[in-house]
Scaffold this active site. Structure first.
Site, PDB file in Angstrom:
ATOM      1  CG  ASP A   1      -6.530  -2.141   8.325  1.00  0.00           C
ATOM      2  OD1 ASP A   1      -5.662  -1.619   9.055  1.00  0.00           O
ATOM      3  OD2 ASP A   1      -7.675  -1.684   8.214  1.00  0.00           O
TER       4      ASP A   1
ATOM      5  CB  SER B   1     -12.150  -5.759   6.210  1.00  0.00           C
ATOM      6  OG  SER B   1     -11.617  -5.484   4.937  1.00  0.00           O
TER       7      SER B   1
ATOM      8  CB  CYS C   1      -2.591   1.120   4.427  1.00  0.00           C
ATOM      9  SG  CYS C   1      -3.536  -0.347   4.912  1.00  0.00           S
ATOM     10  CG  ASP C   2      -7.794   0.108   4.869  1.00  0.00           C
ATOM     11  OD1 ASP C   2      -7.348   0.142   3.706  1.00  0.00           O
ATOM     12  OD2 ASP C   2      -8.396  -0.868   5.324  1.00  0.00           O
ATOM     13  CE  LYS C   3      -8.938   1.513   9.907  1.00  0.00           C
ATOM     14  NZ  LYS C   3      -8.624   0.510   8.871  1.00  0.00           N
TER      15      LYS C   3
ATOM     16  CB  CYS D   1      -0.900   0.048   1.236  1.00  0.00           C
ATOM     17  SG  CYS D   1      -1.467  -1.528   1.842  1.00  0.00           S
TER      18      CYS D   1
ATOM     19  CB  CYS E   1      -6.988  -3.800  -0.731  1.00  0.00           C
ATOM     20  SG  CYS E   1      -5.938  -4.513   0.551  1.00  0.00           S
TER      21      CYS E   1
END
Length: 574
Positions: free
Chosen positions: A88, A477, A129-131, A56, A201
Site C-alpha cells: 500500500d 489507510s 504487508c496489509d492485505k 514489508c 509499517c
C-alpha cells in the site's frame, strides 16, 4: 515417518504420493532431491508473500527457512511457495491503489489453488504487508487444513531530529511542504530515515492491526506478532510455528475449530482496544465468510462500541509496534482485556490451549504507559466506531483514536474521485468546516476501494486535520487520522445516497451516537435517485473488471464468493 503420529492414508497428500499409480507424481519429488522417506511424510505448504516490492516482505524468505527447519524436525516435509502482495505504501495516491484490496482475494485464491493442486496437508503462512495477512488467513479457513499464521514483523521506527517517525510522517510531510511548513530539503531528510529496516509499517496501521488479530483470533502462536522483522527472535517463532503445525496435523485441529463467532469477537475487541485500522471492518467479515459465519460491519461495530481504548499507539497515539513488543506485546493487551471480561477466554488456539490458558502466566506490567489497564483506559469506548444513517444505510466506519471532537457538521464539497480531491487539497481549494466527499471509489465503483492516505495526510500536514471532515465509499489507510469516514454503503456505483449528495448539502456526523446523516428529506433523496445514472469506469477488462463484477458491499467485507455456507465439500476432507 512416525506412523503412530501421522496416518498418510487419511491426508490429502495421499493423492500424489501413495500407490503404484502415483509413481509419475513421486518422480517429480525425486527430481527435487526428496527421498522416499520424505514423500512418506505429511506435506506442509509454507507460503510467504515474499517479494522485493517493499520492506514489508523482504524478511519473509529468511523466516520461512526457520519454519521449514521446524517442520522437518517434527516429522513433516515442507514445500515452500510464494504468492503476490501489493504494498500500500507504494501503491498509495495513484491508480495502483486500485490493486490493493483486490490482491487480498488473489492471495487467498492463489494459495487455495496451490494447496489444492499439490494436495498439501497443512499450511504455515507468513505475511508482511496489509492485505497479505487477511488473505492468508482467509485461505487457511477456506481450505480448513491445519494451519499456523505468522506475521513477518514490523519495521523499526525511524529517527528524525530526535523523534520516532514512520512512513505516515512522510505522507504528512507532503502536506506540510504544501503549506510552507517544511522545506524540500526537510522532506528529503525525513524520507531517507523514516523506514530504516525490513518490516511492515510501524504504527497500529493495517498490518500491525491484523497481526494483533492473528493472535487474538487464535491462528498464531502467542507473542509471535510482536518482534520487529530484523530481530532474531522472529526466527525462533518461525521455528516453533513449524513444530506446532505438525502437532495440529496429529490432533486434526483445524482453522474452523479455532475461527468461531467468539474468536471473531475477540479479534474485533483487540482492534478497538488498540485503536487499530478501520480496514479490520473489511477483513474480519471476509474471514468469517470463509467459515460460513455471519459477522458483518455492524457486528464489528457493536464490539467496537463496548470496548475500551487502551493502547496508545500511532497514528492516534505516540508509540509504535516495537514499543508494545518491549512491554510484552499482544499478550499484555489481551491479558488486561481478558481480566476485564472483554475476551472469550475459552476459545481454542493453534497451541491446542485456550486463550485463557495461553495467558495464564502473563503479568500485566505497571511501569509503562504503552498499554493502559482496562480499569483506567484512554477512553471508555473503542478507537474505531461504526456509523449508520440516511447517508450510510449499510454502515460506515471511522477511527476516533486520539481525536478530541467526535461531532462534526458542515456543507459538502463533492468529488467523484480521490484524484480530484487530492488536487483540491494540494491547491487548498477547500474551506475550514467543510465535509469533503469522495465517491465512486467503492469496491465496485473504483474498482478496488482505494485508500485515501495521501489526501488525509496532506490535510493533516496542512494543519487542518480536524477542521474538515472527509467521507468516502472507499477506504482509509490504517495510518489515517482525523475525522475520516470510510466504507460508506451502499456505494455510489450502486446508487447509494452518497451518489446523490450535492455541493452545499449539510452533512452531520456524530461518532458518539454512531450516526451519519445528510440533512435533506427522504423525498428529495428519492427524487435525486430518479435522475441518477450509473457511471462507467475505465476498467472494462482484466483483473479489476473481474473484481468489479463479483465484489460485494463493504458491509459484508468486500467478498467475491459465497463462502462456506454454499460449499458442498471441504478441501481438507477430500
Amino acid at each position: 515417518m512416525d506412523s503412530k503420529r501421522f496416518d498418510k492414508t487419511k491426508l490429502p497428500s495421499r493423492h500424489v504420493s501413495i500407490g503404484t499409480n502415483k509413481a509419475p507424481h513421486r518422480s517429480y519429488y525425486y527430481a527435487m532431491g526428496l527421498e522416499q522417506s520424505d514423500i512418506d511424510k505429511p506435506f506442509v505448504g509454507v507460503v510467504t508473500t515474499w517479494n522485493e516490492a517493499a520492506p514489508c516482505n523482504i524478511a519473509l524468505s529468511r523466516q520461512a527457512k526457520s519454519v521449514k527447519k521446524g517442520v522437518k524436525e517434527a516429522g513433516g516435509t515442507p514445500r515452500e511457495f510464494t504468492t503476490i502482495t501489493v504494498t500500500d505504501g507504494i501503491a498509495m495516491g495513484h491508480e495502483g491503489m486500485r490493486s490493493s484490496l483486490v490482491s487480498r482475494e488473489i492471495i487467498a485464491d492463489s494459495t487455495e489453488l496451490t494447496v489444492r493442486g499439490h494436495c498439501y496437508d497443512a499450511i504455515v503462512g507468513l505475511a508482511g504487508c496489509d492485505k497479505s495477512l487477511p488473505g492468508l488467513m482467509m485461505a487457511m479457513v477456506r481450505l480448513n487444513v491445519p494451519s499456523v499464521f505468522m506475521y513477518g514483523g514490523s519495521i523499526l521506527p525511524g529517527k528524525f531530529r530526535g523523534k520516532d517517525v514512520t512512513v505516515v510522517d512522510v505522507f504528512e510531510a507532503v502536506g506540510m511542504y504544501q503549506a510552507g511548513k517544511m522545506t524540500e530539503e526537510d522532506v528529503r531528510e525525513l524520507e531517507c530515515v523514516a523506514c530504516p529496516s525490513a518490516g511492515s509499517c510501524g504504527g497500529q496501521f493495517t498490518a500491525n492491526t491484523m497481526a494483533t488479530v492473528s493472535e487474538a483470533i487464535g491462528l498464531a502462536i502467542p507473542g509471535s506478532a510482536g518482534a520487529p522483522a530484523p530481530y532474531e527472535s522472529r526466527d525462533e517463532y518461525a521455528y516453533k510455528s513449524g513444530i506446532e503445525i505438525m502437532n495440529l496435523i496429529e490432533n486434526n485441529l483445524r482453522p474452523r475449530d479455532i475461527v468461531t463467532l467468539k474468536s471473531l469477537e475477540n479479534a474485533a475487541t483487540v482492534v478497538a482496544a488498540s485503536g487499530g485500522s478501520t480496514n479490520a471492518a473489511l477483513h474480519l467479515p471476509a474471514i468469517a465468510n470463509e467459515a460460513g459465519i455471519d459477522f458483518d460491519i455492524h457486528d464489528v461495530a457493536k464490539i467496537f462500541k463496548k470496548t475500551p481504548y487502551i493502547a496508545d499507539l500511532k497514528p492516534g497515539g505516540k508509540y509504535v509496534a516495537k514499543d508494545m513488543f518491549e512491554v510484552g506485546g499482544v499478550p499484555i493487551l489481551m491479558k488486561t482485556l481478558l481480566d476485564g471480561g472483554y475476551l472469550h477466554g475459552e476459545c481454542i488456539t493453534v497451541t491446542g490451549k485456550t486463550i485463557e490458558q495461553n495467558l495464564q502466566h502473563v503479568v500485566f506490567p505497571s511501569n509503562q504507559d504503552v498499554i493502559y489497564p482496562v480499569t483506567s483506559p484512554i477512553s471508555s469506548s473503542g478507537g474505531v466506531v461504526g456509523l449508520k444513517g440516511n447517508l450510510a444505510p449499510k454502515g460506515a466506519i471511522v477511527k476516533v483514536a486520539g481525536m478530541k471532537n467526535l461531532i462534526f457538521s458542515g456543507p459538502a464539497r463533492v468529488f467523484d474521485s480521490e484524484d480530484d480531491c487530492f488536487k483540491a487539497v494540494q491547491d487548498k481549494k477547500y474551506n475550514s468546516g467543510e465535509v469533503l466527499v469522495i465517491r465512486y471509489e467503492g469496491p465496485k465503483g473504483g474498482p478496488g476501494m482505494r485508500e485515501m492516505l495521501a489526501t488525509t495526510a496532506a490535510l493533516y500536514g496542512q494543519g487542518v486535520g480536524e477542521e474538515v471532515a472527509l467521507i468516502t465509499d472507499g477506504r482509509f489507510s490504517g495510518g489515517t487520522r482525523g475525522f475520516c469516514i470510510g466504507h460508506v454503503g451502499p456505494e455510489a456505483a450502486k446508487g447509494g445516497p452518497i451518489a446523490l449528495i450535492k455541493n452545499g448539502d449539510i452533512i452531520s456526523i456524530d461518532a458518539n451516537e454512531g450516526t451519519l446523516n445528510v440533512e435533506i428529506s427522504d423525498a428529495e433523496l428519492a427524487e435525486r435517485k430518479l435522475e441518477w445514472k450509473p457511471r462507467v469506469t475505465n476498467y472494462q477488462t482484466g483483473a479489476l473488471w473481474k473484481y468489479s463484477q463479483e465484489v460485494s458491499d463493504a458491509e459484508k467485507g468486500a467478498i467475491t464468493h459465497p463462502g462456506a455456507k454454499l460449499e458442498t465439500h471441504v478441501y481438507a476432507d477430500l
